[in-house]
Design an enzyme around this catalytic site. Structure first.
Site, PDB file in Angstrom:
ATOM      1  CE1 TYR A  64      -0.022  10.817   3.721  1.00  0.00           C
ATOM      2  CE2 TYR A  64       2.205  10.423   2.900  1.00  0.00           C
ATOM      3  CZ  TYR A  64       0.983   9.939   3.325  1.00  0.00           C
ATOM      4  OH  TYR A  64       0.755   8.587   3.357  1.00  0.00           O
ATOM      5  CE1 TYR A  96       3.494  13.978  10.956  1.00  0.00           C
ATOM      6  CE2 TYR A  96       3.710  14.773   8.699  1.00  0.00           C
ATOM      7  CZ  TYR A  96       2.984  14.118   9.672  1.00  0.00           C
ATOM      8  OH  TYR A  96       1.766  13.596   9.359  1.00  0.00           O
ATOM      9  CB  CYS A 156       0.044  35.145  12.736  1.00  0.00           C
ATOM     10  SG  CYS A 156       0.760  36.450  13.705  1.00  0.00           S
ATOM     11  NE  ARG A 193       5.483  14.924   4.876  1.00  0.00           N
ATOM     12  CZ  ARG A 193       6.795  14.771   4.874  1.00  0.00           C
ATOM     13  NH1 ARG A 193       7.553  15.601   4.206  1.00  0.00           N
ATOM     14  NH2 ARG A 193       7.343  13.784   5.526  1.00  0.00           N
ATOM     15  CD  GLU A 238      -2.588  -0.917   2.745  1.00  0.00           C
ATOM     16  OE1 GLU A 238      -3.611  -1.589   2.894  1.00  0.00           O
ATOM     17  OE2 GLU A 238      -2.085  -0.226   3.646  1.00  0.00           O
ATOM     18  N   PRO A 239       1.603   1.503  -1.037  1.00  0.00           N
ATOM     19  CG  PRO A 239       2.454   1.636  -3.201  1.00  0.00           C
ATOM     20  CD  PRO A 239       1.683   0.727  -2.285  1.00  0.00           C
TER      21      PRO A 239
HETATM   22  C1  PLP Z   1      -0.636   6.129   5.428  1.00  0.00           C
HETATM   23  C2  PLP Z   1      -0.856   4.698   5.116  1.00  0.00           C
HETATM   24  C3  PLP Z   1      -0.218   4.104   4.032  1.00  0.00           C
HETATM   25  C4  PLP Z   1       0.755   4.828   3.151  1.00  0.00           C
HETATM   26  O1  PLP Z   1       1.885   5.252   3.808  1.00  0.00           O
HETATM   27  P1  PLP Z   1       3.065   5.875   2.929  1.00  0.00           P
HETATM   28  O2  PLP Z   1       4.122   6.174   3.905  1.00  0.00           O
HETATM   29  O3  PLP Z   1       2.539   7.098   2.282  1.00  0.00           O
HETATM   30  O4  PLP Z   1       3.464   4.842   1.949  1.00  0.00           O
HETATM   31  C5  PLP Z   1      -0.510   2.789   3.757  1.00  0.00           C
HETATM   32  N1  PLP Z   1      -1.370   2.072   4.522  1.00  0.00           N
HETATM   33  C6  PLP Z   1      -1.991   2.618   5.587  1.00  0.00           C
HETATM   34  C7  PLP Z   1      -2.932   1.806   6.375  1.00  0.00           C
HETATM   35  C8  PLP Z   1      -1.755   3.947   5.913  1.00  0.00           C
HETATM   36  O5  PLP Z   1      -2.369   4.473   6.982  1.00  0.00           O
END
Ligand code: PLP
Length: 420
Positions: free
Chosen positions: A372, A317, A343, A313, A274-275
């Site tokens: 993001y 972070y 501000c 970001r 899941e990238p």
């Molecule tokens: C955010 C998220 C991702 C993707 O993360 P990346 O760091 O953008 O690859 C994949 N799976 C789940 C469940 C997430 O919450």
């Protein structure tokens, strides 16, 4: 090594490689701040990742960039979609993903989200719903859910560039591995069709965190070998890191793929990944114009029209994004802090960057802004969110710049909406 030949492109695209004239023309045409997403690069990133994981199903984590242009490009390239909310699920369906290509991952889902997901699952039984808490399983059952179910396991290991996105360590996500079998049985007793296991360790896996990655996958593999349910897939999540600093190397995908395969030995299920970031980060830049230059006790401050409400970001972070000046490069270099119009003292895009001495009207490009970026933009300080241009055959405005009317829309229409 990286699979798909030419279409996969080089494994990293640095900010310096974007064509300055093209970017200047886009800023002139569409104004700033402006996000630019290059869809060819999105497709190349997908081809490279799919090439490194030839047998895997690739689901794009929509939360990284939910723009319709991105969703369509990835759908056409053969990716599926991982959705973290009802809104993302609606957008994935709207962009043309078939329900069988979509996983909805419920994290403490609000009731409206679950209602919607269960409705979608009833209408489209191919949808997969992932849950990471017993409560979510019960709440799905209460709604009569009887569809494809995947259990999110808490991997007990976190990888990632910052504690706050290191979700594996956090008990918020997933059920403990030693309770997984029992929760899977509960789900099956409720009539769910148990099809998969899931874990996502965090965001930003780097070359030196491969051990953590392998441990997460091994945890899932142990649960997969133990369960009596017939699993279709094991989903190891996203988190494939990208180099934000010019000095960082790209992720060694072949090594990640090998460690993943090793950990899954004897597991008879399809690998799913899941990238999010990996597919879109370096496909996007943020263009912003300098409107104020200050030289105070040795520091040079460039005030820009993009800030933490455009790209949060760095403020949120402490993330590093490369910044490049698109002004004439025959100027002397100075150490410049690039700050925004909000501000807040955290409203900084980059500190002490070596840039050509800034002048009012300079255009700056902020790199790796495709993930993001616009997705986390806000209206804080009553600031309209920026426009987005997609580059494909040519540039196309795919999201107009918000207006002040957009900012007050929910107030102006407060009385026209039904009660909850
Ligand atoms: C955010 C998220 C991702 C993707 O993360 P990346 O760091 O953008 O690859 C994949 N799976 C789940 C469940 C997430 O919450």
């Amino acid at each position: 090594m990286n699979g798909d030949g030419d279409t996969a492109g080089p494994s990293v695209r640095r900010l310096s490689e974007w064509n300055a004239d093209d970017l200047r023309a886009l800023a002139a045409e569409y104004g700033t701040p402006l996000y630019v997403d290059d869809l060819e690069r999105v497709r190349a990133n997908h081809a490279r990742l799919a090439g490194a994981f030839p047998d895997a199903e690739v689901l794009f984590a929509v939360k990284a960039n939910a723009g319709r242009h991105v969703l369509r490009a990835l759908r056409d390239a053969g990716a599926g979609a991982e959705c973290a909310s009802a809104g993302e699920l609606a957008r994935a369906l709207d962009a043309g993903f078939a329900a069988g290509e979509i996983h909805y991952t419920a994290v403490n889902p609000p009731a409206e989200d679950l209602d919607y997901a269960v409705d979608v699952a009833a209408a489209h039984p191919a949808l997969t719903v992932t849950a990471g808490a017993r409560d979510t399983v019960e709440r799905l059952a209460e709604r009569g859910f009887a569809g494809r179910f995947c259990l999110r396991v808490h991997p007990g290991v976190g990888a990632g560039h910052s504690e706050s996105v290191s979700t594996g360590k956090d008990a918020k996500f997933g059920v403990p591995a030693d309770e997984a079998s029992e929760v899977l049985n509960t789900a099956a007793d409720h009539g769910f069709d148990v099809v998969g296991l899931h874990a996502h360790a965090g965001s930003g896996i780097t070359n030196d965190q491969l051990d953590d990655h392998e441990r997460v996958v091994s945890t899932l593999a142990d649960v997969a070998r133990e369960t009596t349910h017939n699993l279709e897939f094991v989903d190891v999540g996203g988190g494939f890191g990208v180099p934000y600093r010019e000095s960082e190397d790209p992720l060694d995908l072949a090594a990640v793929a090998e460690r993943t395969r090793d950990a899954l030995t004897d597991v008879d299920a399809t690998l799913t990944i899941e990238p999010g970031r990996y597919l879109v980060a370096d496909a996007g830049v943020l263009l912003t114009e300098v409107n104020t230059v200050k030289r105070v006790s040795g520091s040079v401050i460039a005030g820009a029209d993009a800030g933490m409400t455009t790209l949060v970001r760095p403020a949120m972070y402490g993330s590093y994004h490369p910044i490049r000046s698109l002004a004439d490069d025959d100027r002397a270099t100075e150490e410049v802090s690039v700050v925004g119009p909000v501000c807040e003292s955290t409203d900084v895009l980059g500190e002490a960057r070596a840039l050509p001495a800034p002048e009012r009207g300079d255009l700056l490009a902020v790199g790796n802004a495709g993930a993001y970026g616009v997705e986390m933009a806000s209206n804080y300080n009553s600031r309209p969110r920026p426009a987005v241009v997609a580059l494909d055959d040519g540039p196309e405005l795919v999201r107009r710049r918000e207006t002040l009317a957009d900012v007050t829309h929910a107030e102006d229409t407060a009385h026209t909406y039904p009660d909850p």
